[in-house]
Enzyme design. Sequence first.
Site, short mmCIF file in Angstrom:
data_model
loop_
_atom_site.label_atom_id
_atom_site.label_comp_id
_atom_site.label_asym_id
_atom_site.label_seq_id
_atom_site.Cartn_x
_atom_site.Cartn_y
_atom_site.Cartn_z
N HIS A 226 0.79 -1.22 0.00
CA HIS A 226 0.00 0.00 0.00
C HIS A 226 0.83 1.28 0.00
O HIS A 226 0.29 2.38 -0.11
CB HIS A 226 -0.92 -0.02 1.23
CG HIS A 226 -2.15 0.79 1.10
ND1 HIS A 226 -2.47 1.80 1.98
CD2 HIS A 226 -3.14 0.77 0.17
CE1 HIS A 226 -3.62 2.35 1.62
NE2 HIS A 226 -4.05 1.74 0.54
N LYS A 228 3.15 4.44 -1.08
CA LYS A 228 3.09 5.28 -2.27
C LYS A 228 4.27 6.25 -2.23
O LYS A 228 4.19 7.33 -1.65
CB LYS A 228 1.76 6.00 -2.34
CG LYS A 228 0.58 5.03 -2.51
CD LYS A 228 -0.74 5.65 -2.15
CE LYS A 228 -1.87 4.65 -2.38
NZ LYS A 228 -1.83 3.52 -1.44
N HIS A 463 -9.25 10.49 0.02
CA HIS A 463 -8.42 9.29 0.01
C HIS A 463 -7.15 9.57 0.82
O HIS A 463 -6.38 8.67 1.12
CB HIS A 463 -8.06 8.89 -1.42
CG HIS A 463 -7.42 7.55 -1.53
ND1 HIS A 463 -6.06 7.38 -1.74
CD2 HIS A 463 -7.93 6.31 -1.45
CE1 HIS A 463 -5.78 6.10 -1.79
NE2 HIS A 463 -6.89 5.42 -1.61
N LYS A 465 -4.90 10.30 4.09
CA LYS A 465 -4.93 9.78 5.46
C LYS A 465 -4.06 10.67 6.32
O LYS A 465 -2.87 10.86 6.02
CB LYS A 465 -4.42 8.34 5.56
CG LYS A 465 -5.28 7.32 4.83
CD LYS A 465 -4.79 7.13 3.43
CE LYS A 465 -5.54 5.98 2.77
NZ LYS A 465 -5.47 6.04 1.30
#
Length: 557
Positions: A226, A228, A463, A465
């Site tokens: 996950h 990025k 999206h 966090k």
Amino acid sequence: MDAFLKRKCDANAGSSKKIKRENCPHGSKCYRRNPHHFKEFEHPHLTELLQMDKVEIPDDLPLEKSVYLEQLEVLGPLLRDKPVVKAGGSSTQIDAKPALVKAGGSSTRIEAKPGTMLAKLQNAAPYNLFFTTIPKSPETLKHANTITFTDLLCPSLGVLKCSLQINFMIDIMWLMEQYQARDLGKKPLTILYGDEFPKMKEYIDKFLPNVTHHYVKMKDPFGCHHSKIGIYVYEDNSLRVVVSTANLYYEDWNHYNQGLWLSPSCRQLPEDSSEKDGESPTGFKSCLLNYLKHYNLPIVKSWIDYVKKADFSEVKVFLVTSVPGKHYPRAPGSHVHHVGELLTRHCSLPAKTGPDSEGPLSWGIIAQASSIGSLGKSPAEWLRSTLLRSLAGHKQTQLVSNSSATLNVIFPSVDNVMNGYFGPESGGCLPYSKQTNEKQRWFQTYLHQWKADGLCRSRAMPHIKTYCRVSPCLTKLAWFLLTSANISKSAWGSNIQKDQGVYVRSCEAGVMFLPKFFDEEYFEIAKTLNGENKKVFPFMYDLPLTEYKSGDYPWCN
């Protein structure tokens, strides 16, 4: 013998011997900032500028003035007598720090051409925190720190040599369109990804010889690749790192609110430097190297070498990562341990000096995410005993389970999504299982609406966090974390075991902002961005928070 090596031998033979170098074949169009290039070739136009009483870049030179100023910073100290720049009647030696030239006894920042990404980056300093543009909300296009993916490829940041993209979902056709928009479609690109688009490998192998790829398959079926992260290496072997919340496909960069941090330029270190040289005050370099090494992949080796040879000394944020496996305190690998330890070492909150004083517990913690995992039958099972234990840390206390600190969670409700720009499709970035929600209805007492009217972003779903701790007056932050990690055990780490170990299933990456490393006591926040006041920390959603109404329900997919 290579001409450059021959010249080095000649130089070593006797310091009195004058070294004759060839003129750079690119002349005044030379864009390089690499010290080795300046050791090999003469640049008469730059030497002439150094001899001027006052350095002024002529308007008729073909490149941007900032290029020549940066070259002068590199070239000046390399010349035998370390020539000085004379300004205002006094002589001042050129400082080799990036983007700064000292003149008349004061430091002057190079002004990038308006509208370029370099100009946006300078304007966003010192935080370098950006949000994605939302085309459906034209106001976001005007904000100083909103960008598109192609902004990351802007030539003002450097002449791109190659890049690495570490992500979850990558639409390779969309990604290549972004590179091609900057005429970079043939530059070497390495991608590591955790979710395969249909026929992605076949497309790359057939049409993209410049793309090296690897699908990261997780051993744990509940784990997710996950993270990025982007690493961009330039022709002078300097690099920049991007830590983001966005996948690499159209919707993530156009429909949803995303956040990303862009590093300053990390210049190449001298050849004889060690891996430990060029470390940042936050240990960012070693954390990045540890993360890259965990892949144990041949295609990552060259990127590890680039990072080893780069100077990260100007980076002010901490890199926080999670990687699959069992992890213990004071070792990299889990958000739970790393965030808690950073806060207990570096987070200062006002002490409670009397019955009416604030005290640490008056500062509330806000967790904002795009997905919620299975948290257990009660708040004490993981949310407060593990996650809040980490987030509630500060210098005046030890990490304790079931802290009394206030925790609020932002997650879009059904109404938030239905009022979004795309109706039900707005919730495509919010994969919270209805079945999981039904098992933890207690969690709804923590939930708050998604509301970002101040930045015209309420109708675009988050999206992004973020995790932070906010003052009672809602104007200050004690710290701020931007990360790919949602509120889940897989991302942060499982319940803390008797041996203090936690088990992580996923790969995650984020950046932690702590005021101490920006020479501040706290971060000042505002509901709207103020480009003129660089001390205002970019903050996306509205304060005070808006609680769920009695009939509200979290959006579930």
